[in-house]
Scaffold this motif. Sequence first.
Motif, PDB file in Angstrom:
ATOM      1  N   ALA A 186     -10.064  32.550 -28.201  1.00 34.20           N
ATOM      2  CA  ALA A 186      -9.088  31.832 -27.368  1.00 34.20           C
ATOM      3  C   ALA A 186      -8.772  32.621 -26.098  1.00 34.20           C
ATOM      4  CB  ALA A 186      -7.822  31.573 -28.169  1.00 34.20           C
ATOM      5  N   GLU A 187      -8.648  33.944 -26.232  1.00 32.22           N
ATOM      6  CA  GLU A 187      -8.358  34.771 -25.063  1.00 32.22           C
ATOM      7  C   GLU A 187      -9.511  34.727 -24.058  1.00 32.22           C
ATOM      8  OE1 GLU A 187      -7.421  39.468 -23.974  1.00 32.22           O
ATOM      9  OE2 GLU A 187      -7.722  38.845 -26.055  1.00 32.22           O
ATOM     10  N   LEU A 188     -10.738  34.822 -24.539  1.00 33.83           N
ATOM     11  CA  LEU A 188     -11.901  34.772 -23.654  1.00 33.83           C
ATOM     12  C   LEU A 188     -12.022  33.409 -22.985  1.00 33.83           C
ATOM     13  CD1 LEU A 188     -14.433  36.656 -25.950  1.00 33.83           C
ATOM     14  CD2 LEU A 188     -13.517  37.482 -23.776  1.00 33.83           C
ATOM     15  N   GLN A 189     -11.680  32.352 -23.715  1.00 33.25           N
ATOM     16  CA  GLN A 189     -11.734  31.008 -23.144  1.00 33.25           C
ATOM     17  C   GLN A 189     -10.754  30.895 -21.973  1.00 33.25           C
ATOM     18  OE1 GLN A 189     -13.612  28.493 -23.619  1.00 33.25           O
ATOM     19  NE2 GLN A 189     -12.501  26.812 -22.618  1.00 33.25           N
ATOM     20  N   ARG A 190      -9.563  31.426 -22.145  1.00 34.50           N
ATOM     21  CA  ARG A 190      -8.584  31.374 -21.052  1.00 34.50           C
ATOM     22  C   ARG A 190      -9.076  32.152 -19.829  1.00 34.50           C
ATOM     23  NH1 ARG A 190      -4.830  32.106 -25.422  1.00 34.50           N
ATOM     24  NH2 ARG A 190      -3.551  30.249 -25.720  1.00 34.50           N
ATOM     25  N   ALA A 191      -9.821  33.216 -20.087  1.00 35.46           N
ATOM     26  CA  ALA A 191     -10.326  34.035 -18.984  1.00 35.46           C
ATOM     27  C   ALA A 191     -11.572  33.448 -18.344  1.00 35.46           C
ATOM     28  CB  ALA A 191     -10.624  35.446 -19.490  1.00 35.46           C
ATOM     29  N   LEU A 368       1.514  29.526 -33.721  1.00 32.90           N
ATOM     30  CA  LEU A 368       0.123  29.074 -33.635  1.00 32.90           C
ATOM     31  C   LEU A 368      -0.134  28.376 -32.308  1.00 32.90           C
ATOM     32  CD1 LEU A 368      -2.611  28.727 -35.050  1.00 32.90           C
ATOM     33  CD2 LEU A 368      -1.729  26.609 -36.060  1.00 32.90           C
ATOM     34  N   SER A 369       0.851  27.664 -31.789  1.00 37.82           N
ATOM     35  CA  SER A 369       0.681  26.963 -30.512  1.00 37.82           C
ATOM     36  C   SER A 369       0.465  27.932 -29.361  1.00 37.82           C
ATOM     37  CB  SER A 369       1.910  26.093 -30.224  1.00 37.82           C
ATOM     38  OG  SER A 369       3.088  26.876 -30.188  1.00 37.82           O
ATOM     39  N   ASP A 370       0.937  29.191 -29.488  1.00 41.81           N
ATOM     40  CA  ASP A 370       0.702  30.180 -28.441  1.00 41.81           C
ATOM     41  C   ASP A 370      -0.767  30.567 -28.348  1.00 41.81           C
ATOM     42  OD1 ASP A 370       3.393  30.213 -27.922  1.00 41.81           O
ATOM     43  OD2 ASP A 370       3.804  31.985 -29.140  1.00 41.81           O
ATOM     44  N   LEU A 371      -1.475  30.409 -29.457  1.00 46.50           N
ATOM     45  CA  LEU A 371      -2.878  30.817 -29.502  1.00 46.50           C
ATOM     46  C   LEU A 371      -3.804  29.760 -28.917  1.00 46.50           C
ATOM     47  CD1 LEU A 371      -5.027  32.822 -30.471  1.00 46.50           C
ATOM     48  CD2 LEU A 371      -4.931  31.721 -32.708  1.00 46.50           C
ATOM     49  N   LEU A 372      -3.472  28.488 -29.138  1.00 47.91           N
ATOM     50  CA  LEU A 372      -4.367  27.416 -28.711  1.00 47.91           C
ATOM     51  C   LEU A 372      -4.290  27.232 -27.201  1.00 47.91           C
ATOM     52  CD1 LEU A 372      -3.638  24.905 -31.587  1.00 47.91           C
ATOM     53  CD2 LEU A 372      -5.295  26.768 -31.487  1.00 47.91           C
ATOM     54  N   THR A 373      -5.404  26.876 -26.605  1.00 39.08           N
ATOM     55  CA  THR A 373      -5.486  26.869 -25.144  1.00 39.08           C
ATOM     56  C   THR A 373      -5.023  25.571 -24.527  1.00 39.08           C
ATOM     57  OG1 THR A 373      -7.753  26.044 -25.183  1.00 39.08           O
ATOM     58  CG2 THR A 373      -7.454  28.429 -25.262  1.00 39.08           C
ATOM     59  N   ALA A 374      -5.378  24.440 -25.155  1.00 38.13           N
ATOM     60  CA  ALA A 374      -5.100  23.123 -24.561  1.00 38.13           C
ATOM     61  C   ALA A 374      -5.680  23.017 -23.162  1.00 38.13           C
ATOM     62  CB  ALA A 374      -3.593  22.843 -24.526  1.00 38.13           C
ATOM     63  N   GLY A 375      -6.727  23.804 -22.918  1.00 35.84           N
ATOM     64  CA  GLY A 375      -7.355  23.797 -21.592  1.00 35.84           C
ATOM     65  C   GLY A 375      -8.641  23.008 -21.621  1.00 35.84           C
TER      66      GLY A 375
END
Length: 385
Positions: A186-191, A368-375
Amino acid sequence: MDPRDLLETYALPLASFATVCGLFVVWLVARRRERRRPRVRRSPTGPGAALALALDGDLGRARDILTEAVRGGGPEAIDALVGLVAVLRAEGDLGRARTMLDRLAARQGPTPWLDAMRLRIALDDGRLDDACRLVDAGTEVPLEMAIAALARGGRWADALRRYRSSAPRRGRDPRLEAALAAGCAAELQRAGQHRSARRALKRALSLDPEGVLPLAVAADLHPRDARRHQLAQSLDARLPGQGEAVVPEDVQQAQAAYADGRHEEAMGLLRDRLERDPRDWPVRRLYARWIVEAGRPDDWRAELAEIVGLLAVDDSEPAPVGCTRCGHVEPAPFAICPRCDAIGCIRVVARRRDDRMHGLPSSAGAALSDLLTAGDTPEAGPGAG
């Protein structure tokens, strides 16, 4: 020897003997009086008494006892300080607890138990930057607290590296490593690092294909629609209401009929489904919208009366979730337990009337919602798993 010489020779011994006898008689009299005097029994005033008061819910008196013990110094002062910090946490006075620990750390320097308490207070107070700085400083804190602090701060990749470098390969927990890898994805996806995110996600699913965090992140990020839909169904089986909604076949037929202008037929299909399951709220919302657009006033009144009756006894809210390690209960799913910092240890629990579900101060960064990207979902590529 004349009497004068005898007196001069034995005067000192006789005087000493008389003095000793007199003192002995005085001690006997005082001892007898002490026995006759009623004893005054003092109440316990140490850390044990503070613990008993705290367990009884009297945190104020427990705090006063421990404060005096800390001020008094001595060998029990450190134990009293630990107890005082625990009482201050229970009272929510985290600022005072943090100040005391910081002052002690400035005097004593790095100490494992003290650094662990400072990290716990920082997490409880939601000061995630301070918590991460303590971990980055190389302090000797428990591994689970360290990786939880990094994960709460959104630094899942650092948490995964910390875990792999600290835990021997044979001793690693695959479920924990999978949860950390899912957070890393999830972190890599945001980046914007989509390929790396897919690799991390594939690793997470291979380690724990039924884990809540790998399923949640995969249902949010997987590049293939069919696979993402399948993962969302698996997640919904673990955490009802969290997975992607599946559109039933009869609802799809109703939508097609409504799009073709066959409004009566479409609403009839939805009406049949609502008679079988009156609390299918997504279908009922669609039915209500269609009534407003194409229904008659009688339809509106009937639907309104039915909704009022359902809301009067509504119990359709999602079930609470609990930590499988410590049993802590929260109303909304969490990725990291707010109480014990366990990562990915979550299950649905039965709702009870006596449940007290409320977030702790340490809930920061744990949802858990903090982890998901919704991007944006990355496009499928050669590396898609």
